[in-house]
Design an enzyme around this catalytic site. Structure first.
Site, PDB file in Angstrom:
ATOM      1  N   THR A   1       0.966  -0.694   0.152  1.00  0.00           N
ATOM      2  CA  THR A   1      -0.649  -0.073  -0.105  1.00  0.00           C
ATOM      3  C   THR A   1       0.757   1.067   0.478  1.00  0.00           C
ATOM      4  O   THR A   1       1.516   1.187   0.813  1.00  0.00           O
ATOM      5  CB  THR A   1      -0.971   0.311   1.627  1.00  0.00           C
ATOM      6  OG1 THR A   1      -1.656  -0.784   1.312  1.00  0.00           O
ATOM      7  CG2 THR A   1      -1.659   1.184   1.050  1.00  0.00           C
TER       8      THR A   1
ATOM      9  N   PHE B   1       1.166   4.782   1.053  1.00  0.00           N
ATOM     10  CA  PHE B   1       0.531   6.075   1.820  1.00  0.00           C
ATOM     11  C   PHE B   1       1.394   7.285   0.933  1.00  0.00           C
ATOM     12  O   PHE B   1       2.775   7.413   1.141  1.00  0.00           O
ATOM     13  CB  PHE B   1       1.283   5.795   2.832  1.00  0.00           C
ATOM     14  CG  PHE B   1       0.001   4.839   3.665  1.00  0.00           C
ATOM     15  CD1 PHE B   1       0.641   3.470   3.274  1.00  0.00           C
ATOM     16  CD2 PHE B   1      -0.972   5.089   4.656  1.00  0.00           C
ATOM     17  CE1 PHE B   1       0.296   2.107   3.680  1.00  0.00           C
ATOM     18  CE2 PHE B   1      -1.736   3.632   4.662  1.00  0.00           C
ATOM     19  CZ  PHE B   1      -0.261   3.080   4.521  1.00  0.00           C
TER      20      PHE B   1
END
Ligand SMILES: O=C(O)C(=O)C[C@]1(C(=O)O)C=C[C@@H](O)C=C1
Length: 572
Positions: free
Chosen positions: A310, A312
């Protein structure tokens, strides 16, 4: 999506809104909240005013900015809260701890010996944002979720030793920075399997914060349940929608064709199960969440791709000064009055300058979602309008980027630079090191099992059969989950020697285990483990074939032959 917030001891959105409703004497069934949003110039024209949660038409003010007072800001956030209140009212009507309709409805009594959740920091809620607390020396970093969420880990990766501040909504994390409650926010924008987190793209545009960095976090999901709960008891799996999407195939492979329910964050799902003592529900969350909320790990590495990452972004009130002495990325958002036809021209501004794009995303143009094109002969075409988000690999200090943006500006009616920031260049954690750590954990479990089987552990020679049964079941559950992880990693694992070592050990250990476990394990669990070994062996053989390696004796063949020799009544 359901919303789970922390235990009721803290002040939260619910209490804020209850107070608000009472003081304003508003009828909950027709709740109207005065709300002034802060928007970009692109959005200013249409997005300010009074918002009605019961669908009444909204009226707008002309300023296009959030009101100057804190009260104005708080009332804007009441929109979120009103949703929460209505969910809570529904939950109260429908009742039952099994429903996740209550917002953090930690009503159920806890009869488990769990880590006291009250010791964890509580997510920041609207009420906590007023008045601004005194600043300490430590950098305060807002993230969405509760402790144990991946966003918390991302905050720690982005700003080691920071004070991570949990927030119950993405919006609250943005506001926390704007109001100087936090110095930074760290928010997910995209995942390699689940795709973009659209909400944060929309919020980037709505707020005035700057992207000052990015971190990419490998996300290693676990299936968590209360101690003693087995997969067969489960009727639903709850988690953040992204996490559910990232594990969809694996859940099915694990035979979990049960209901999936979306909640606000992964760790919140774990906390919810623990607080409500839900024995029919599992959460997808991190191993840290299992530790924090006293859950057991039923399976590890359940994401559909072992290299699940992921991305960010780090947000601050001020932009950073772009540099050219290290790789930088720049994020922009633009729109055009004449629609998508301009997209090719915009992108060519980068292509001509050899600037690589790393991401392109489109979102509805909320001010003007539809463009009508009338043609007297053929009728009216209705085109959807978009805001385009583009990330490109260049710093704003780089003259190529400046020229590209000057050109882009000519083609677009709206252009904003969201930030120019250093790229996350941290080395990729090699899969073999993850696999090695899994294998070493598996080895220690096998060692303990062998000691128990041989009666050499010595700590309690008179342990009764019931204790032994529970103990071995527990260890075997852990082994199963380690197998699962190893199999997931194995696809990318090129150095097979450790795998063979473990398989050889297993082939030595299993006959003893099997003979004992006919008493304590159900057949399905044994079959499952056997299948895993077969699959693992098959994939190793395939790889060996590809690599032209010499065949060592098949560990599972040896396991099978030993198993076949086992006397039928061997139960000692
Ligand atoms: O729920 C969490 O733990 C989060 O940090 C959120 C989030 C997300 O929004 O994508 C972050 C990383 C994972 O991809 C799954 C969920």
């Amino acid at each position: 999506m359901q919303s789970l917030t922390p235990p009721s001891s803290g002040i939260n959105l619910k209490t804020l809104i209850r107070t608000k409703i009472q003081s304003n004497r508003v009828n909950p069934s027709g709740l109207v909240i005065r709300c002034i949003y802060r928007f970009d110039s692109a959005n200013a024209a249409a997005n300010t005013g009074t918002v009605s949660t019961n669908g009444a038409p909204a009226s707008y003010n002309s300023a296009g900015h959030v009101g100057s007072s804190r009260a104005d800001w708080q009332s804007s956030c009441a929109i979120l809260a009103s949703k929460v209140v209505s969910q809570q009212q529904n939950a109260e009507k429908s009742g039952g701890a099994g429903n996740i309709t209550a917002v953090n409805g930690h009503k159920a009594t806890m009869d488990l010996d769990l880590v006291p959740i009250d010791n964890q920091p509580k997510p920041l809620t609207i009420t906590d944002l007023s008045p601004a607390p005194m600043h300490g020396a430590q950098l305060r970093v807002a993230y969405q979720g509760v402790p144990g969420a991946y966003s918390e880990a991302a905050a720690g990766k982005a700003y080691p030793k920071c004070e991570a501040i949990p927030c119950d909504q993405f919006e609250v994390a943005f506001q926390a920075v704007e109001l100087w409650i936090a110095d930074r926010a760290v928010l997910p924008v995209e995942n390699s399997l689940g795709g973009s987190i659209h909400r944060n793209y929309d919020l980037l545009l709505r707020h005035r914060l700057h992207i000052v960095g990015e971190v990419q976090l490998p996300v290693h999901h676990c299936l968590l349940a209360l101690p003693g709960v087995r997969k067969e008891y489960l009727t639903r799996v709850i988690s953040h929608p992204q996490a559910l999407a990232q594990c969809e195939l694996t859940l099915t492979k694990l035979g979990l064709n049960v209901a999936r329910e979306a909640v606000d964050d992964t760790a919140g799902a774990a906390e919810y199960i623990a607080s409500n003592n839900l024995r029919d529900t599992a959460a997808i969350a991190s191993a840290r969440a299992a530790d924090l909320y006293g859950l057991q790990i039923l399976a590890e590495g359940i994401q559909d791709d072992s290299s699940n990452v992921t991305r960010f972004v780090m947000l601050a009130r001020e932009p950073i000064i772009p540099r050219t002495d290290r790789p930088f990325k720049t994020s922009i958002v633009f729109a055009h009055d004449k629609g998508t036809s301009v997209l090719f021209k915009v992108l060519s501004a980068f292509a001509f300058r050899n600037i690589s794009l790393t991401k392109i995303e489109s979102r509805p143009h909320r001010n003007r979602p539809i463009r009508l094109v009338d043609d007297a002969n053929v009728g009216t075409a209705k085109h959807f309008e978009y805001m385009f988000y583009v990330d490109f690999e260049a710093s704003m200090a780089d003259v190529r980027a400046q020229n590209a943006l000057a050109e882009v500006q000519e083609f677009t009616s709206f252009l904003r630079v969201l930030g120019s920031y250093p790229m996350d260049m941290t080395p990729w954690a090699p899969i073999s090191s993850l696999l090695k750590s899994e294998l070493s954990k598996l080895l220690s479990i096998i060692r303990i099992l062998n000691q128990k089987m041989d009666g050499h552990d010595g700590d309690n020679p008179k342990q009764n059969t019931a204790d032994m049964t529970v103990f071995v079941q527990n260890l075997l559950q852990q082994m199963q989950s380690r197998f699962q992880t190893i199999i997931l990693y194995n696809a990318e694992f090129k150095n097979l020697s450790t795998t063979f070592l473990v398989l050889r050990l297993l082939s030595g250990s299993f006959p003893a285990l099997l003979s004992f476990n006919y008493l304590v394990l159900d057949k399905a669990a044994l079959d499952e483990m056997g299948n895993r070994i077969d699959e693992l062996e098959q994939s190793i053989n395939d790889l060996r074939g590809e690599m032209g390696q010499d065949g060592a004796p098949s560990p599972s063949a040896s396991l099978k032959s030993k198993e076949e020799q086992k006397p039928a009544d061997d139960s000692a």
